[in-house]
Design an enzyme around this catalytic site. Structure first.
Site, PDB file in Angstrom:
ATOM      1  CG  ASP A 267      -3.864  -0.610  -2.032  1.00 40.73           C
ATOM      2  OD1 ASP A 267      -2.525  -0.538  -2.421  1.00 40.73           O
ATOM      3  OD2 ASP A 267      -3.692   1.081  -1.129  1.00 40.73           O
TER       4      ASP A 267
ATOM      5  CG  HIS B 299      -2.820   1.357   2.134  1.00 42.29           C
ATOM      6  ND1 HIS B 299      -1.906   0.398   3.674  1.00 42.29           N
ATOM      7  CD2 HIS B 299      -1.345   0.800   1.419  1.00 42.29           C
ATOM      8  CE1 HIS B 299      -0.455   0.365   2.994  1.00 42.29           C
ATOM      9  NE2 HIS B 299      -0.657   0.665   1.847  1.00 42.29           N
TER      10      HIS B 299
ATOM     11  CG  HIS C  15      -1.517   6.602  -3.660  1.00 34.43           C
ATOM     12  ND1 HIS C  15      -1.344   6.977  -2.371  1.00 34.43           N
ATOM     13  CD2 HIS C  15      -0.921   5.173  -3.850  1.00 34.43           C
ATOM     14  CE1 HIS C  15      -0.750   5.685  -1.810  1.00 34.43           C
ATOM     15  NE2 HIS C  15      -0.592   4.788  -2.285  1.00 34.43           N
TER      16      HIS C  15
ATOM     17  CD  GLU D 120      -2.641   2.224  -5.657  1.00 33.76           C
ATOM     18  OE1 GLU D 120      -2.626   0.855  -4.777  1.00 33.76           O
ATOM     19  OE2 GLU D 120      -3.118   2.855  -4.542  1.00 33.76           O
TER      20      GLU D 120
ATOM     21  CD  GLU E 290       0.050  -1.895  -3.597  1.00 36.07           C
ATOM     22  OE1 GLU E 290       0.953  -2.788  -2.474  1.00 36.07           O
ATOM     23  OE2 GLU E 290      -0.229  -0.706  -3.476  1.00 36.07           O
TER      24      GLU E 290
END
Length: 301
Positions: free
Chosen positions: A45, A58, A16, A43, A126
């Site tokens: 963002d 993020h 993450h 992952e 994301e």
């Protein structure tokens, strides 16, 4: 929730924002550590800068994770590259993981790290909303990936399989115009309207309106997963815990699950019991160690 029988395969483990338990999230050090830990994927963002570069952050604002302030969208890439994105974590970065000035990453930077790993990897991107650039964010991400050699038919780029995620149903529907459903993940969270309203520190009317809008978005996201419009379901661990019947219904309908953010042994066990396919964690080494013990080391596909 009914516990399934033991599986000979373990869930895939996604780091993450990189191994963000060890190093500042989204930094070069965090991703290199995730690869060293043996994570199956990572992952990230993404946001757009003022000059339309795709950067790994993020928050929409710089205040929490840098020595800068204000919206990401109002800064150029060059301006962001002069900020410190790692010191806030307080972790010493090994020399092999780059200097402090090298920690901030664009999407192409991350792709270079993954390609250099020399093994099959997964990348979950994301797309963060609301964005001042709206769906131009999705278009720009796809444009960058195509320029890097991404194959839209099997969503691969050299040794990397790419999937896309968003809490925004509008974003998910837009992505599905260019990407097969099996590579698109609709994220869902456990929403408590009273908790959200109080946490925002807004008045009862404004706070209630914001919370109700979030709830409406959540209901639309659930409808997308009910219909199978997106094949990947991305519930938070609290959602898995609080909505076992929904999880079971989606599981029985063939949805593939990617659950976030799973950092405790108890939550890893819950995911295994629920038949979760992919676990997103800040602690990839710790989660992998636990899964190897409980599932015999084999990995799902």
């Amino acid at each position: 929730m009914t516990v399934d029988g033991p599986s000979q395969h373990r869930p895939l483990v996604f780091a993450h924002r990189g191994a963000s338990g060890a190093f500042a999230e989204h930094t070069r050090a965090a991703y290199l550590q995730a690869l060293a830990d043996g994570a199956d994927g990572v992952e990230c963002d993404v946001h757009l800068t003022r000059d339309q570069h795709v950067v790994l952050l993020h928050d929409a604002n710089l205040d929490r994770t840098s020595d800068g302030t204000g919206p990401v969208a109002e800064r150029t890439l060059q301006e962001l590259q002069h900020l410190d994105f790692s010191s806030w974590k307080g972790a010493r970065i090994p020399e092999a993981y780059g200097a402090r000035s090298e920690q901030f990453l664009t999407l192409p930077d991350l792709l270079d790290l993954l390609r250099a790993a020399g093994r099959p990897l997964r990348l979950a991107i994301e797309l963060k909303h609301p964005s001042p650039y709206q769906l131009k964010l999705e278009d720009r991400v796809l444009e960058v990936l195509r320029a890097e050699g991404w194959n839209s038919e099997n969503s691969t780029l050299d040794n990397v399989e790419v999937t896309f995620m968003s809490f925004s149903p509008e974003s998910v529907r837009h992505l599905l115009e260019s990407v097969a459903a099996r590579y698109v993940c609709q994220l869902v969270d456990n929403i408590d309207i009273h908790e959200i309203r109080d946490g925002l520190g807004l008045g009862p009317l404004t706070g209630g309106a914001v919370a109700n809008l979030m709830k409406a978005t959540q209901l639309e996201a659930e409808r997308i997963l009910d219909a199978g419009t997106a094949a990947l379901a991305g519930p938070g661990i609290d959602y898995v815990r609080e909505h076992p019947e929904t999880i079971r219904r989606w599981h029985d309908a063939g949805r593939r699950f990617r659950v976030w953010t799973v950092d405790t042994p108890e939550d890893v066990e819950l995911c295994q019991a629920a038949g979760v396919h992919e676990i997103t964690t800040n602690l990839p080494a710790q989660v992998l160690d636990q899964l190897r013990v409980t599932s015999g080391g084999g990995c799902c596909d």
